[in-house]
Structure formats: C-alpha cells, structure tokens
Motif scaffolding. Sequence first.
Motif, mmCIF file in Angstrom:
data_model
loop_
_atom_site.group_PDB
_atom_site.id
_atom_site.type_symbol
_atom_site.label_atom_id
_atom_site.label_comp_id
_atom_site.label_asym_id
_atom_site.label_seq_id
_atom_site.Cartn_x
_atom_site.Cartn_y
_atom_site.Cartn_z
ATOM 1 N N LEU A 78 42.385 46.766 39.224
ATOM 2 C CA LEU A 78 42.867 46.034 40.657
ATOM 3 C C LEU A 78 41.871 45.643 41.033
ATOM 4 O O LEU A 78 40.665 45.717 41.718
ATOM 5 C CB LEU A 78 43.865 47.519 41.008
ATOM 6 N N PHE A 79 42.708 44.828 42.421
ATOM 7 C CA PHE A 79 41.895 43.614 43.144
ATOM 8 C C PHE A 79 43.093 43.913 44.013
ATOM 9 O O PHE A 79 43.821 43.616 45.010
ATOM 10 C CB PHE A 79 41.110 42.420 42.707
ATOM 11 N N ALA A 80 42.321 44.250 46.026
ATOM 12 C CA ALA A 80 42.945 44.229 46.675
ATOM 13 C C ALA A 80 42.092 43.387 47.901
ATOM 14 O O ALA A 80 41.420 43.676 47.785
ATOM 15 C CB ALA A 80 43.091 45.673 47.410
ATOM 16 N N GLY A 81 42.732 42.468 48.687
ATOM 17 C CA GLY A 81 42.609 41.852 49.641
ATOM 18 C C GLY A 81 43.265 41.266 50.269
ATOM 19 O O GLY A 81 44.342 41.670 50.598
ATOM 20 N N ILE A 82 42.688 40.226 51.086
ATOM 21 C CA ILE A 82 43.758 39.778 52.049
ATOM 22 C C ILE A 82 44.246 38.657 52.096
ATOM 23 O O ILE A 82 43.859 37.871 51.066
ATOM 24 C CB ILE A 82 42.448 39.115 53.888
ATOM 25 N N ARG A 83 45.644 38.550 51.559
ATOM 26 C CA ARG A 83 46.239 37.797 50.776
ATOM 27 C C ARG A 83 45.932 35.933 52.492
ATOM 28 O O ARG A 83 45.773 35.872 53.366
ATOM 29 C CB ARG A 83 47.663 37.991 51.126
ATOM 30 N N GLY A 84 45.813 35.275 51.069
ATOM 31 C CA GLY A 84 45.966 33.541 51.197
ATOM 32 C C GLY A 84 44.033 33.736 51.432
ATOM 33 O O GLY A 84 43.387 32.118 51.998
ATOM 34 N N HIS A 85 43.489 34.805 51.721
ATOM 35 C CA HIS A 85 41.625 34.523 52.214
ATOM 36 C C HIS A 85 41.012 34.412 50.974
ATOM 37 O O HIS A 85 39.613 34.851 50.429
ATOM 38 C CB HIS A 85 41.257 35.860 53.397
ATOM 39 N N VAL A 86 41.640 35.101 49.528
ATOM 40 C CA VAL A 86 40.496 35.117 48.461
ATOM 41 C C VAL A 86 41.829 34.574 46.928
ATOM 42 O O VAL A 86 42.687 34.555 46.934
ATOM 43 C CB VAL A 86 40.255 37.186 47.858
ATOM 44 N N SER A 87 40.540 33.902 46.020
ATOM 45 C CA SER A 87 40.635 33.351 45.429
ATOM 46 C C SER A 87 40.442 33.628 43.797
ATOM 47 O O SER A 87 40.146 34.882 43.846
ATOM 48 C CB SER A 87 39.650 32.215 45.240
ATOM 49 N N ALA A 88 40.934 33.512 43.183
ATOM 50 C CA ALA A 88 40.539 33.814 42.014
ATOM 51 C C ALA A 88 39.412 34.191 41.545
ATOM 52 O O ALA A 88 39.200 35.503 40.285
ATOM 53 C CB ALA A 88 41.965 33.027 41.087
ATOM 54 N N ARG A 89 38.828 32.916 41.961
ATOM 55 C CA ARG A 89 37.453 33.333 41.486
ATOM 56 C C ARG A 89 36.634 34.972 42.122
ATOM 57 O O ARG A 89 36.203 35.480 41.516
ATOM 58 C CB ARG A 89 36.538 32.053 41.821
ATOM 59 N N ASP A 90 36.968 34.869 43.332
ATOM 60 C CA ASP A 90 36.574 35.910 44.090
ATOM 61 C C ASP A 90 36.599 37.411 43.403
ATOM 62 O O ASP A 90 36.234 38.077 43.709
ATOM 63 C CB ASP A 90 37.280 35.968 45.843
ATOM 64 N N VAL A 91 38.626 37.557 42.813
ATOM 65 C CA VAL A 91 38.908 38.764 42.086
ATOM 66 C C VAL A 91 38.422 38.825 41.252
ATOM 67 O O VAL A 91 37.588 39.312 40.626
ATOM 68 C CB VAL A 91 39.936 38.594 41.453
ATOM 69 N N VAL A 92 38.128 37.817 40.165
ATOM 70 C CA VAL A 92 36.935 37.870 38.760
ATOM 71 C C VAL A 92 35.386 38.235 39.150
ATOM 72 O O VAL A 92 35.168 38.881 38.867
ATOM 73 C CB VAL A 92 37.369 36.739 37.965
ATOM 74 N N MET A 93 34.933 37.565 40.311
ATOM 75 C CA MET A 93 33.828 37.426 40.443
ATOM 76 C C MET A 93 33.297 39.380 41.047
ATOM 77 O O MET A 93 32.310 39.849 40.660
ATOM 78 C CB MET A 93 33.587 37.256 41.910
ATOM 79 N N ALA A 94 34.234 40.100 41.898
ATOM 80 C CA ALA A 94 34.082 40.667 42.549
ATOM 81 C C ALA A 94 33.715 42.044 41.204
ATOM 82 O O ALA A 94 33.303 42.986 41.195
ATOM 83 C CB ALA A 94 35.752 41.662 42.777
ATOM 84 N N TRP A 95 34.912 42.185 39.198
ATOM 85 C CA TRP A 95 35.189 42.482 38.425
ATOM 86 C C TRP A 95 33.858 42.876 37.868
ATOM 87 O O TRP A 95 32.900 42.934 37.130
ATOM 88 C CB TRP A 95 36.523 42.102 37.881
ATOM 89 N N LEU A 96 32.956 41.129 38.161
ATOM 90 C CA LEU A 96 31.921 40.928 37.049
ATOM 91 C C LEU A 96 30.637 41.480 37.540
ATOM 92 O O LEU A 96 30.196 41.681 36.969
ATOM 93 C CB LEU A 96 31.605 39.482 37.067
ATOM 94 N N GLN A 97 30.599 41.960 38.961
ATOM 95 C CA GLN A 97 29.946 42.367 39.708
ATOM 96 C C GLN A 97 29.235 43.476 39.547
ATOM 97 O O GLN A 97 28.039 44.062 39.572
ATOM 98 C CB GLN A 97 29.452 41.959 41.321
ATOM 99 N N SER A 98 30.008 44.596 38.770
ATOM 100 C CA SER A 98 29.500 45.505 38.445
ATOM 101 C C SER A 98 29.343 46.275 36.687
ATOM 102 O O SER A 98 30.170 45.047 36.108
ATOM 103 C CB SER A 98 30.749 46.439 38.869
ATOM 104 N N PRO A 99 28.165 46.579 35.947
ATOM 105 C CA PRO A 99 28.478 46.540 34.419
ATOM 106 C C PRO A 99 29.980 47.465 34.518
ATOM 107 O O PRO A 99 30.463 46.628 33.478
ATOM 108 C CB PRO A 99 27.243 47.767 34.752
ATOM 109 N N PRO A 100 30.433 48.225 34.767
ATOM 110 C CA PRO A 100 31.788 49.544 34.425
ATOM 111 C C PRO A 100 32.823 47.956 34.428
ATOM 112 O O PRO A 100 34.146 47.602 33.400
ATOM 113 C CB PRO A 100 32.227 50.248 35.099
ATOM 114 N N HIS A 101 32.762 47.268 34.893
ATOM 115 C CA HIS A 101 33.843 45.740 35.987
ATOM 116 C C HIS A 101 33.905 44.529 34.990
ATOM 117 O O HIS A 101 34.621 44.663 34.045
ATOM 118 C CB HIS A 101 33.926 45.348 37.040
#
Length: 225
Positions: free
Chosen positions: A163-186
């Motif tokens: 799950l990823f929550a952010g401001i509509r229109g201000h986050v891209s697909a790359r932002d979503v996947v980058m957030a998951w990749l930054q944590s080892p469990p993600h």
Amino acid sequence: MIRGEGRITDSGDEVPPDQGKDPDRYWGTVRTVTSASAAAPVRLIATATTLVFLAALLVVGRADGAGRGWNAYLAPSGACKAADDAAAAPAAQARAISCLVNWARAQDRRGRLTQRPALRRAAALKGQGVASCSQFSHTPCGTDVTAAVRASGYRYATFGENLFAGIRGHVSARDVVMAWLQSPPHRANVLDASFRDVGAAPARAPGLLGAGDAIVWTATFASPR
C-alpha cells in the motif's frame, strides 16, 4: 486465515530521505511483524508519502535483495513508459508500476510477474476499502486481510500486498516503487521469488492521513494454486 505464532518488533529506524525530495515527506519508522501460515504465507507492506510508515508481515527468512543497495533496483528514467509522469492516466501508471517492479526483479534474476485482471480487481477493492473506511490499513473497517484477493476470484498459494498513500497528482509510479524499494522488507516483497503474478490499482481517498485529495496505490502480488 493467518495461522502460526507471530513476533512483533518495532525498530524505530528512520527511512532516509530520497535525494532531491522534501525530507518531511520521507521520514518514518519501520515496524516488522513476522508470522507464517501453513496454508498461505502472507507478506504485507504499507507506506505513506507524507510521513512514511512501513509495516511488513513476513514469512521468516532472509530478505530478498539484502546484499545490495535499494537504488540498484530502481529503473532509470525512461525505462518504463509514464513512470515519471504524476499526471499520467491511472491505467498507464499501473502499467508503469508493474514495469518498475519487473525491472527490479530482473536485477536479481527473478522471474517476471504477469499482470492479472483478477489481481487488479483485488488491488482496487483493497484501495476502495481503505478510502471508504478512511483507515490506512490492510484490514480497513476490520475486514479480513485476504478478503479482497479472495473476492477477486484469484485462487492463491502465496499472496502479498503493498500500500502507498500520497497526494493525488503529486506522486508518480516511480515515487511509489522507490518508496517500497528503500526499505529491505519492502524490497523483499517486490523481489519475492515465489510470486508469479501482480496487479496494481489506485483509489482516491480524500482526507486520508490529513492529506487533502489523497490517492492510495495497492499492488497485489500472488502465485496461483
């Protein structure tokens, strides 16, 4: 049903700010829940962009991708169509998320995940539940954690959910996947070798996390029985 004893730890580790991003959007803590199910192992990830809160329900084992830095798994700009466009159509962003996930998996020679309509339905149902309950949770309004994937008709052997929550229109697909990749469990969830299929979908969630016009992205990972 999730079976087996669980262990909960709260590390309190900070998630490092991404280069070039507002640090206030990428600060948080990591909480890990470890459990196992004899019938269907479940891996769950939750993130939010304004304040990143990460939670993982993991089958006991070494995290995939533990030996490399997260940025080794992030596709370069232009590798996935519409990945950097926060204003792209939802269907284009969903395809970009799947592309970015598969690019990351290729770095560890993991098999490509196939996009499945049933898993897109599962992702959409979970996002809608989060939005309607105004509860950023894998069990919004107390629903069973696997209710959405079961309602989709996909008969799974293993299942995972991001799950990823952010401001509509201000986050891209790359932002979503980058957030998951930054944590080892993600990252472990993204790279899990047992998964074969994926589906991603957005849901508008006004007011969620105090974010105004928020959007929730759900990625559902699974392998069939």
